[in-house]
Structures are given as C-alpha cells and as structure tokens.
Scaffold this active site. Structure first.
Site, PDB file in Angstrom:
ATOM      1  N   HIS A  60       6.014  45.972  84.212  1.00  0.00           N
ATOM      2  CA  HIS A  60       5.457  45.765  82.869  1.00  0.00           C
ATOM      3  C   HIS A  60       6.271  44.791  82.023  1.00  0.00           C
ATOM      4  O   HIS A  60       6.192  44.807  80.794  1.00  0.00           O
ATOM      5  CB  HIS A  60       5.297  47.110  82.129  1.00  0.00           C
TER       6      HIS A  60
ATOM      7  N   CYS B  11       4.819  51.188  75.824  1.00  0.00           N
ATOM      8  CA  CYS B  11       5.539  50.918  77.075  1.00  0.00           C
ATOM      9  C   CYS B  11       6.329  49.607  77.140  1.00  0.00           C
ATOM     10  O   CYS B  11       7.532  49.617  77.371  1.00  0.00           O
ATOM     11  CB  CYS B  11       4.558  50.903  78.239  1.00  0.00           C
TER      12      CYS B  11
HETATM   13 CA    CA Z   1       4.627  54.505  77.962  1.00  0.00          CA
END
Ligand code: CA
Length: 476
Positions: A142, A84
């Site tokens: 993130h 990610c």
């Molecule tokens: Ca991901």
C-alpha cells in the site's frame, strides 16, 4: 567423586526449582545484542478494544497478549493517520507523512510512479540495510504499485504479499495474474500473491500463508540480524474467514462480528507460531517485537470495537488514531508493564535505529523517539511534548499534548478541546472554558503545518474517473 555427584545433583535441583528459565548462551551466530532483530506485526483496521490486553472479552488473543504480558502495553499508542496508506508511510519512514506529500490514500495504479511513497524518503529497511540487516516485507504494501515503488526497490531484500490497499483472503479469488491487469481500484484485491517479483500459486488462506512465511524467514535468518515487517491485512474487509477459525466462536451470533473474530483469531495463531519459533531458536532476548493496528476500527464495516473511544477509522477522534500497541524485548525491558504517556508509531523507526546503533548522520530528521529509556523509566518525562495530525482533504487537525492530557480537534464543523484524563470519550468540549489552552495548541499546530506539503498524488475518491480515463487509453 561423591561430592561431585552431590554438587551436580544440587545444581540440577536448583535449576529445576528456578521459575526463570536458566540463561543459556545464544546458540546462533547472531551479532546478538548489538544488532537485535526488529519485528513489526501490523494489523489492519483492528479496534482498540479488540485485543485481550485491552480488555476484549469475546475474542481471545492469548498470543498477541503474550507480547504485552512479556513486555509493555501502551494505552496511549497512536498512529499518524486514521486510514491505511498514510499511516503506513509514517510508520515505515519514521516521519510525519505530510512532510513528503503522503497525506491521503493513493489510487492503485501500477503505471503511476508518484502514487505512493516518494523516492526522496528512506524506509526503515533501507536504513537498517546500511547497518548490515537483512529484511522482508510480508503482506500488504500500500505504498505504491509502480515498479519503482516495489518493496524490493525500497530497501527490502524479500517480499511476500500484495501491493494494493486490500486483498481477498481465499486463493480461489485470486484470479488476476498481475496488477497490470486491473481495470478498477478494487481489482487490486484479486491478484495472485507476489513472492519477490514473481506471481505464485498460493493455496492457503491469506493470513495463514503470511504467518507461515514469517516463521520460515525467521528460521532461514536466525544467524543474521533481520528486520521483518509483517503487515497482515486482517481484519480489513472483505470479511472472510475459514471454518477452522469460525468454529471457535459458536457464541457470537452477529455474523459480521463472528467473521471478524475468526479473522483476528487467525492472526493470533500466526503470532503464536512466530513467538514460539523465536523461543525455540533462543532469539527472544535478541528480538524487539512491536504489535499495533494501522488505524482504529471502522466499527460499521468490519464489526470492530474501539471500546470507550469516540469515532473510528478515518476520524481524528481517539477511535481513529489510538490503537492496540505493545512491545516485547525480553531481558531488556521489564515484563507486564503498562505505559500510559502518549507514544506514536513514529517511535518504532527511532527505537529500531537506536537499539541497533545505526548511523543516521546522512538521513532526514526523524519525528519519533527511542522508546526504550521511557519504558525502562530511565527517562521520566513525556516522550512527546506534542503529537500532531492533519487530514488535508477535509482540513481536519488534531493536537495531543503529551504532558497534560489535553487534545485539540479542529475541522470546518468543530473546534474542540478535550481533557482525556477524565473524558476519554471526548464528549465534553472545554474550548470556551479553556480558550487560551486551545489557542496555544492551535498555534503550535500552525507552526507544525508550515513544515508540511500538500499531497503529491490525487485523492482516492477520484478513482472511478481515473480508471475511466486509464481504461480508455488502454483500449485505444
Ligand atoms: Ca487500515
């Protein structure tokens, strides 16, 4: 007079029989085609084969498929990293993330200003803002939890979502009032949602809330060029779906796959509401919509399916880095086409700044290309001579030749060369037979690596020790 009536009747008749909608003047005050809206719809851990446009049978995705059907489907669409955080850092800067030290997933710690996207880098939101765009980030961030790394400090005008690398989907599980309350890596999944800088009491299933906010944003900004970064956390774990969506899959017996299907279906509904709203507001021809997943499916964890691709999330085999990828720009690119040459999530940034005529003179070099001339076949060569990947911690590399279907894979265990045109599953290692080709790609990889730096923050695997120390400090 009679002639006028007859002519009006004929115009009406022709209009009704025309299968194409009649071109209407854009009724908003948008600076229309010179500054088209940019929408990125990013899913999280969705498998390559888990969209209708890539052949998925058990999970209908009619709305996501509309993007591919009304635009282009990329069969070799890649992300820059198979997990990610780094993948998002590449996408949002348009640059290989290891150029600036985002070569691994960060630990979630709001006290650490270096655990995220360094301030040396500009996001697509920052760059488009310089050209008069408004912007919103929705969903998973993130890219750092420190206050200096917050989306509103990284070029976005608005934010609705959460800062951590994952999140619970049901509001009753959002028990922490702020990310400062976390005492372990995964506590970040339990925070109340943020609307800009304020924690809110959201009542809806997370995916539905994100879709609702996306539609509201489009309505509120219909008269102004905007950039929307809609980062759904579905279908990332934890596997959680509401009855409304689960009930759509009575025939899927495996409970994890059933929940996964429900989570995808919720995203698909949301995509449908967004596309419908753009249509209603007559903004379709003035909006580029990118759809992709941030990495390949972790098949064991969320019951995703990468189809015939080898491996999955965290692998540099195709299953980790080749993702469902589509682009719609009605009236500007042909509809229903398939584009097979390798393209990258890096190209989103480059495409967005080109189509909006955004001045890039004072910005760092981008690694992507404007995709529009390729999908309109004005340019017939490969968008990328080579695409590169590096996983710093495991010293793994991949190189994809954009012209010849060759791919190098290098790790401590493996030295591989695969010809993807007749070996998409990467089963037949041709390195011995094609040694010079392997060496050529490996030398290019070494040259590329000279431009990279090591990660600037410590690895995610150290999170337990990190929080042990942090919690001790907080308790003293
Ligand atoms: Ca991901």
């Amino acid at each position: 007079m009679k002639y006028h009536i007859l002519i009006s009747f004929l115009i009406l008749l022709i209009g009704c029989n025309n299968k194409q909608p009649i071109a209407l003047p854009i009724d908003s005050d948008q600076e229309n085609t010179t500054k088209p809206n940019i929408i990125i719809i990013l899913t999280d851990d969705q498998g390559y084969a888990d969209v209708g446009f890539n052949g998925c049978k058990d999970i209908p995705t009619p709305n996501i498929d509309r993007i591919a059907n009304e635009g282009v489907k990329f069969t070799s669409g890649y992300v820059t990293y198979p997990v990610c955080g780094p993948s998002r850092a590449g996408l949002i800067t348009g640059r290989y993330q290891s150029r600036f030290g985002f070569g691994r997933n960060p630990i979630c710690d709001p006290d650490e200003p270096t655990f995220g996207l360094p301030l040396s880098e500009k996001t697509l939101a920052t760059v488009l803002k310089s050209n008069g765009y408004k912007s919103i980030a929705l969903g998973k961030w993130h890219l750092g939890t420190h206050e200096t790394l917050h989306p509103l400090k990284r070029g976005f005008d608005e934010f609705f979502g959460f800062l951590s690398g994952g999140h619970q989907y049901f509001p009753e599980l959002w028990t922490l009032n702020d990310i400062s309350e976390i005492r372990s890596q995964f506590d970040g999944y339990n925070t109340k949602l943020l609307k800009n800088n304020t924690r809110i009491e959201e009542k809806e299933y997370l995916t539905d809330a994100l879709s609702r906010e996306a539609v509201t944003y489009i309505q509120e900004n219909k008269d102004h060029p905007f950039f929307m970064y809609l980062a759904y956390n579905a279908p990332h774990t934890p596997m959680q779906a509401t009855k409304k969506y689960l009930d759509r899959f009575p025939n899927i017996k495996d409970s994890k796959r059933k929940t996964y299907a429900a989570m995808i279906s919720a995203v698909d509904d949301g995509v449908g509401t967004i596309l419908d709203e753009l249509h209603r507001l007559n903004l379709e021809e003035n909006t580029l919509i990118f759809f992709l997943s941030d990495n390949g499916g972790p098949e064991e964890h969320n019951a995703s399916d990468n189809g015939y691709l080898r491996g999955g999330k965290s692998d540099l085999f195709e299953g980790g880095i080749r993702v469902p990828f589509a682009l719609q720009w009605k009236g500007h690119i042909p509809s229903g086409i398939t584009y097979e040459k390798p393209i990258s999530s890096l190209d989103i940034f480059a495409t967005a700044v080109e189509v909006s005529n955004t001045d890039m003179t004072n910005n760092k070099k981008l690694d992507g290309v404007n995709l529009i001339p390729y999908v309109t076949h004005q340019k017939k060569d490969a968008p990328h001579d080579y695409l590169f990947w590096r996983k710093f911690d495991s010293q793994q590399y991949a190189v994809r030749d954009g012209n010849t279907h060759s791919k190098l894979i290098l790790s401590k265990k493996t030295k591989g060369l695969y010809h993807l045109n007749d070996d998409i599953g990467e089963q037949n290692n041709l390195r011995q037979q094609e040694l010079s080709e392997y060496e050529t790609l490996n030398n290019l990889r070494k040259e590329w690596e000279k431009e990279l730096i090591p990660p600037i923050f410590k690895p995610l695997k150290d999170h337990e020790q990190h929080f042990k120390n942090r919690n001790q400090k907080l308790n003293n």
